[in-house]
Design an enzyme around this catalytic site. Structure first.
Site, PDB file in Angstrom:
ATOM      1  N   ASP A 169     -34.078-106.465  37.266  1.00 18.15           N
ATOM      2  CA  ASP A 169     -33.773-106.964  38.602  1.00 18.15           C
ATOM      3  C   ASP A 169     -33.020-105.901  39.386  1.00 18.15           C
ATOM      4  O   ASP A 169     -31.853-105.617  39.103  1.00 18.15           O
ATOM      5  CB  ASP A 169     -32.942-108.249  38.489  1.00 18.15           C
ATOM      6  N   ASP A 201     -35.394-106.140  46.311  1.00 20.37           N
ATOM      7  CA  ASP A 201     -35.014-107.049  45.229  1.00 20.37           C
ATOM      8  C   ASP A 201     -36.228-107.456  44.407  1.00 20.37           C
ATOM      9  O   ASP A 201     -37.056-108.256  44.845  1.00 20.37           O
ATOM     10  CB  ASP A 201     -34.347-108.282  45.833  1.00 20.37           C
TER      11      ASP A 201
END
Length: 242
Positions: A210, A45
């Protein structure tokens, strides 16, 4: 922090990489925790700084089902307790201190989902992320290539000197430094459909990249302009979402 020191001493800048496996809307990377090392899959992430996995003892009512047993800190020789006033805990921007952290893993509230992954690996720009903690050993560089689930090849996450995309035809865009430092900001100037272009009101660091989400979120006026162009290009009346 001893665990991170051990990791740093083992890093080979030219070789450190991880296979990345698609899993629904996320990507799982392979990495090991503890001493002796125990391999796990965890969500990669870039929009987070947390390095977190489920740890034993973990009551069934408080943990989600994963593809392996939770990490046992008592089986790791580098496990240690960290006090609430430690540098690692104080680096949290929002914190509610309880008892301890494990190795370099920050405790979080239980996530309620099912995944073969054991947790999250934060690759953001904040001080607690994996790339920040080993930054000097990887020359503060990492790169990833995420291929579609239908591809025959696997995705890769590369750290260090090899994390340079320089092949012929490669296109790059600069990252913009803004707060919070966790996020990697980019500048989206506009979106074109056919011969029409919708310009962003402010293009300096107006979007983040992201790897932990499948959503594309835009400023409302910018989104409305793109929606209008899509409707005109399709030339049909939109229908209500059932």
């Amino acid at each position: 922090m001893e665990r991170i020191k051990n990791i740093q001493s083992l890093i080979d800048q030219k070789a450190i990489q991880s296979v990345v496996i698609p899993n629904g809307g996320s990507y799982l990377m392979k990495l090991s925790f503890g001493t002796p090392p125990v391999e796990y899959l965890a969500i990669a992430d870039t929009g987070s700084d947390f390095i977190w996995i489920q740890c034993a003892p973990c009551p069934q009512t408080q943990c989600y089902s994963q593809g392996s047993s939770p990490f046992d800190p008592q089986a790791s020789s580098t496990y240690q307790k960290l006090s609430c006033d430690s540098e690692t805990c104080q680096a949290l921007t929002r914190k509610q201190c309880s008892k301890m952290t494990v190795n370099t893993i920050i405790p979080m509230e239980t996530s309620h989902f099912r995944s073969p992954g054991a947790g999250f690996v934060g690759l953001g720009g904040g001080p607690l992320s994996l790339v920040s903690q080993i930054g000097t050993q990887i020359d503060h560089r990492f790169a990833y290539c995420l291929v579609p689930r239908s591809a025959n090849s696997s995705s890769k996450l590369i750290f260090g000197q090899e994390a340079i995309i320089s092949q012929p035809g490669a296109v790059s865009t600069p990252l913009i430094t803004k707060n919070p430092p966790t996020f990697y900001f980019l500048s989206l100037e506009g979106v074109s459909i056919g011969d029409k272009t919708a310009q962003a009101a402010s293009s300096q660091g107006n979007i983040i990249i992201d790897s932990g989400t499948t959503l594309t979120i835009l400023e409302s006026n910018f989104y409305n302009s793109i929606e209008t162009m899509v409707k005109e290009a399709i030339g049909a009346e939109p229908v209500q979402d059932p």
